[in-house]
Design a protein around this motif. Structure first.
Motif, short mmCIF file in Angstrom:
data_model
loop_
_atom_site.label_atom_id
_atom_site.label_comp_id
_atom_site.label_asym_id
_atom_site.label_seq_id
_atom_site.Cartn_x
_atom_site.Cartn_y
_atom_site.Cartn_z
N LEU A 59 -0.08 6.79 2.14
CA LEU A 59 1.33 7.26 3.20
C LEU A 59 1.21 7.16 4.74
N PHE A 60 0.54 8.20 5.31
CA PHE A 60 0.60 8.30 6.79
C PHE A 60 0.60 7.19 6.91
N LEU A 61 -1.21 7.06 7.05
CA LEU A 61 -1.89 5.76 7.45
C LEU A 61 -0.65 4.34 7.53
N SER A 62 -0.57 3.58 6.14
CA SER A 62 0.23 2.56 5.85
C SER A 62 2.31 2.70 6.69
N GLY A 63 2.36 4.17 6.85
CA GLY A 63 3.73 4.12 7.14
C GLY A 63 3.63 3.64 9.02
N LEU A 64 3.14 4.47 9.42
CA LEU A 64 2.04 4.73 10.87
C LEU A 64 1.94 3.61 11.42
N LEU A 65 0.99 2.24 10.46
CA LEU A 65 0.95 1.32 11.31
C LEU A 65 1.75 0.31 10.99
N ARG A 66 2.93 0.55 10.04
CA ARG A 66 3.43 -0.32 9.95
C ARG A 66 5.23 -0.33 11.15
N LEU A 67 5.14 1.17 11.22
CA LEU A 67 5.78 1.40 12.85
C LEU A 67 5.55 0.31 13.79
N TYR A 68 3.72 0.97 14.01
CA TYR A 68 2.95 0.96 15.61
C TYR A 68 3.38 -1.08 15.31
N GLY A 113 6.85 -2.39 16.21
CA GLY A 113 7.13 -1.93 17.61
C GLY A 113 7.99 -0.41 18.30
N ARG A 114 7.80 0.09 16.54
CA ARG A 114 8.62 1.71 16.20
C ARG A 114 7.90 2.37 16.64
N LEU A 115 6.75 2.31 17.29
CA LEU A 115 6.16 3.23 16.98
C LEU A 115 6.75 4.81 17.85
N LEU A 139 11.78 13.88 -2.98
CA LEU A 139 12.64 12.96 -1.57
C LEU A 139 12.21 12.07 -0.90
N ALA A 140 11.44 12.82 -0.25
CA ALA A 140 10.57 11.65 0.71
C ALA A 140 10.37 9.98 0.23
N LEU A 141 10.60 10.30 -1.37
CA LEU A 141 10.79 8.07 -2.05
C LEU A 141 12.24 8.18 -1.94
N VAL A 194 0.51 -1.26 -0.16
CA VAL A 194 -0.21 -0.20 -0.06
C VAL A 194 1.07 1.32 -0.26
N HIS A 195 1.80 0.90 0.57
CA HIS A 195 2.92 2.68 0.80
C HIS A 195 3.20 2.64 -0.48
N ASP A 196 3.97 1.14 -0.56
CA ASP A 196 4.64 1.99 -1.88
C ASP A 196 4.11 2.18 -2.99
N ILE A 202 13.84 12.24 7.94
CA ILE A 202 13.39 12.87 6.17
C ILE A 202 12.47 12.72 5.22
N MET A 203 12.03 10.88 5.29
CA MET A 203 10.88 10.72 4.47
C MET A 203 9.83 11.65 5.72
N ILE A 204 9.66 11.53 6.34
CA ILE A 204 8.47 12.11 7.07
C ILE A 204 8.15 13.34 7.45
N LEU A 205 9.69 13.95 7.18
CA LEU A 205 9.67 15.69 7.00
C LEU A 205 8.84 15.68 5.49
N ALA A 233 14.28 9.08 0.22
CA ALA A 233 14.61 8.80 1.89
C ALA A 233 14.61 7.26 2.15
N GLY A 234 12.94 7.54 1.79
CA GLY A 234 12.57 6.09 1.84
C GLY A 234 12.75 5.02 1.19
N ALA A 235 13.44 5.07 0.02
CA ALA A 235 14.12 3.93 -0.77
C ALA A 235 15.83 3.67 -0.01
C1 HEM Z 1 5.15 11.22 0.31
C2 HEM Z 1 5.82 11.23 1.75
C3 HEM Z 1 5.97 9.51 1.53
C4 HEM Z 1 6.99 8.73 0.31
C5 HEM Z 1 6.71 9.28 -1.12
C6 HEM Z 1 7.15 7.92 1.03
C7 HEM Z 1 8.12 6.67 0.71
C8 HEM Z 1 8.85 5.28 1.21
C9 HEM Z 1 10.05 4.40 0.17
C10 HEM Z 1 9.45 4.39 -1.19
C11 HEM Z 1 9.86 3.23 0.97
C12 HEM Z 1 10.43 2.55 0.76
C13 HEM Z 1 9.58 0.44 1.02
C14 HEM Z 1 10.19 -0.50 0.60
O1 HEM Z 1 11.53 -0.43 0.94
O2 HEM Z 1 9.65 -1.73 0.41
C15 HEM Z 1 9.27 3.62 2.61
C16 HEM Z 1 9.35 2.89 3.48
C17 HEM Z 1 8.24 3.25 4.42
N1 HEM Z 1 7.98 4.96 4.88
FE1 HEM Z 1 7.98 5.76 3.53
N2 HEM Z 1 7.09 7.35 2.64
C18 HEM Z 1 6.26 8.77 2.61
C19 HEM Z 1 6.38 9.15 4.02
C20 HEM Z 1 5.60 8.42 5.14
C21 HEM Z 1 4.88 8.57 6.19
C22 HEM Z 1 4.57 9.41 7.09
C23 HEM Z 1 5.51 7.76 7.07
C24 HEM Z 1 5.32 7.35 8.89
C25 HEM Z 1 4.42 9.00 9.45
C26 HEM Z 1 6.49 6.32 6.75
C27 HEM Z 1 6.84 5.61 7.36
C28 HEM Z 1 7.38 4.44 6.45
C29 HEM Z 1 7.97 3.59 7.20
C30 HEM Z 1 7.16 3.01 8.48
C31 HEM Z 1 9.46 2.27 6.38
C32 HEM Z 1 9.31 0.72 5.75
C33 HEM Z 1 10.99 1.85 6.69
C34 HEM Z 1 11.64 0.05 6.89
O3 HEM Z 1 11.88 -0.90 6.12
O4 HEM Z 1 11.76 -0.45 8.10
N3 HEM Z 1 6.44 6.84 5.42
N4 HEM Z 1 9.20 5.06 2.29
#
Ligand code: HEM
Length: 178
Positions: free
Chosen positions: A66-75, A78-80, A164-166, A13-15, A99-102, A168-170
Motif C-alpha cells: 500500500l505504501f509503495l504503490s501509493g507513493l509511486l502513484r504520487l511520484y 508529480g504530486r509527491l 477508515l483508510a479504505l 496493486v494498491h486496491d 486521512i488515508m496515510i494517517l 478515505a481512499g475511495a
Molecule cells: C491501510 C492503508 C490504505 C488503504 C486501505 C488505501 C486504500 C485506497 C483506496 C481504496 C483508494 C482508491 C483507489 C481507486 O480509486 O481505485 C486509494 C487511492 C490512493 N491511495 Fe491509498 N490506501 C492506503 C494507504 C495509502 C498510503 C500509505 C499512500 C501513500 C503513501 C496511499 C496513496 C494513495 C494514492 C496516491 C491514491 C490515488 C488517489 C487518486 O485518485 O489520485 N494510500 N487508496
C-alpha cells in the motif's frame, strides 16, 4: 510501457492490497476469533498461532505494498512533493489523502506492537532446562492472558483504522470526504 499503464498497474496493486488487508482483519476479528472460542483451548492456541504466523506475513506485505504503490502513484503523477506541504489540506481530495496515510500509519503502529511485543509474549515457551517453578508458570500465564486481551483490542483497532483508510481512499476520486 506507457505512464497510463503503469499508473493503472499501481492502482490495481494498491486496491488489491487494500482488499487483502481489510478483508483479512475483518475475517480474523469477526469470524476466526469467535470460531476459536468454540473449540478446545489447546487446539485453539495451535490454530491461533499458525494463522497468526501467516497473517503476520500477509498483513505486513499488504501494508508495505500500500505504501509503495501509493507513493509511486504520487511520484508518477508529480504530486509527491505536494503531500509535504500545507496545500494538501486546502482541498477535499488532499484532506482525504492525508486521512488515508494517517490511518495507514496508525495501522502500522498497532501492527508493530502486535508483531514485536504482544505475539512474542504469547508464544514464549518455558524450557524444562530452566527448571520453572509453579510461580513462573503462573506468571507466564498471567502475561499471556494480558497479551491476548491486548491482541484482541489491537485487532479491533486495525479493523477500524484500515477500514477508515479504505473509505478515505475511495473518496479521493469523488472530491474527498469533506
Ligand atoms: C491501510 C492503508 C490504505 C488503504 C486501505 C488505501 C486504500 C485506497 C483506496 C481504496 C483508494 C482508491 C483507489 C481507486 O480509486 O481505485 C486509494 C487511492 C490512493 N491511495 Fe491509498 N490506501 C492506503 C494507504 C495509502 C498510503 C500509505 C499512500 C501513500 C503513501 C496511499 C496513496 C494513495 C494514492 C496516491 C491514491 C490515488 C488517489 C487518486 O485518485 O489520485 N494510500 N487508496
Amino acid at each position: 510501457m506507457t505512464l497510463l499503464t503503469l499508473l493503472f498497474i499501481l492502482r490495481i496493486v494498491h486496491d488489491l492490497a487494500a482488499a487483502i488487508l481489510v478483508g483479512s482483519v475483518i475475517f480474523s476479528y469477526f469470524l476466526l476469533r469467535p470460531a476459536l472460542r468454540l473449540i478446545p483451548p489447546a487446539h485453539a492456541v495451535v490454530v491461533a498461532q499458525r494463522v497468526g504466523n501467516l497473517f503476520t506475513y500477509t498483513g505486513w506485505t499488504a501494508l508495505v505494498l500500500l505504501f509503495l504503490s501509493g507513493l509511486l502513484r504520487l511520484y508518477y503523477t508529480g504530486r509527491l512533493g505536494f503531500i509535504f506541504t500545507l496545500g494538501l489540506f486546502a482541498h477535499g481530495p488532499g484532506r482525504s489523502l492525508a486521512i488515508m496515510i494517517l490511518f495507514w500509519f496508525f495501522t502500522v503502529v498497532s501492527s508493530t506492537a502486535m508483531t514485536f511485543v504482544l505475539r512474542p509474549k504469547l508464544m514464549k515457551k518455558l524450557t524444562i532446562s530452566a527448571n520453572p517453578t509453579l510461580a513462573d508458570v503462573e506468571k507466564r500465564r498471567a502475561t499471556q492472558m494480558t497479551a491476548s486481551t491486548w491482541l484482541d483490542r489491537l485487532q479491533l483497532s486495525n479493523v477500524i483504522t484500515s477500514t477508515l483508510a479504505l473509505i478515505a481512499g475511495a473518496a479521493i476520486a469523488h472530491g474527498g470526504l469533506f
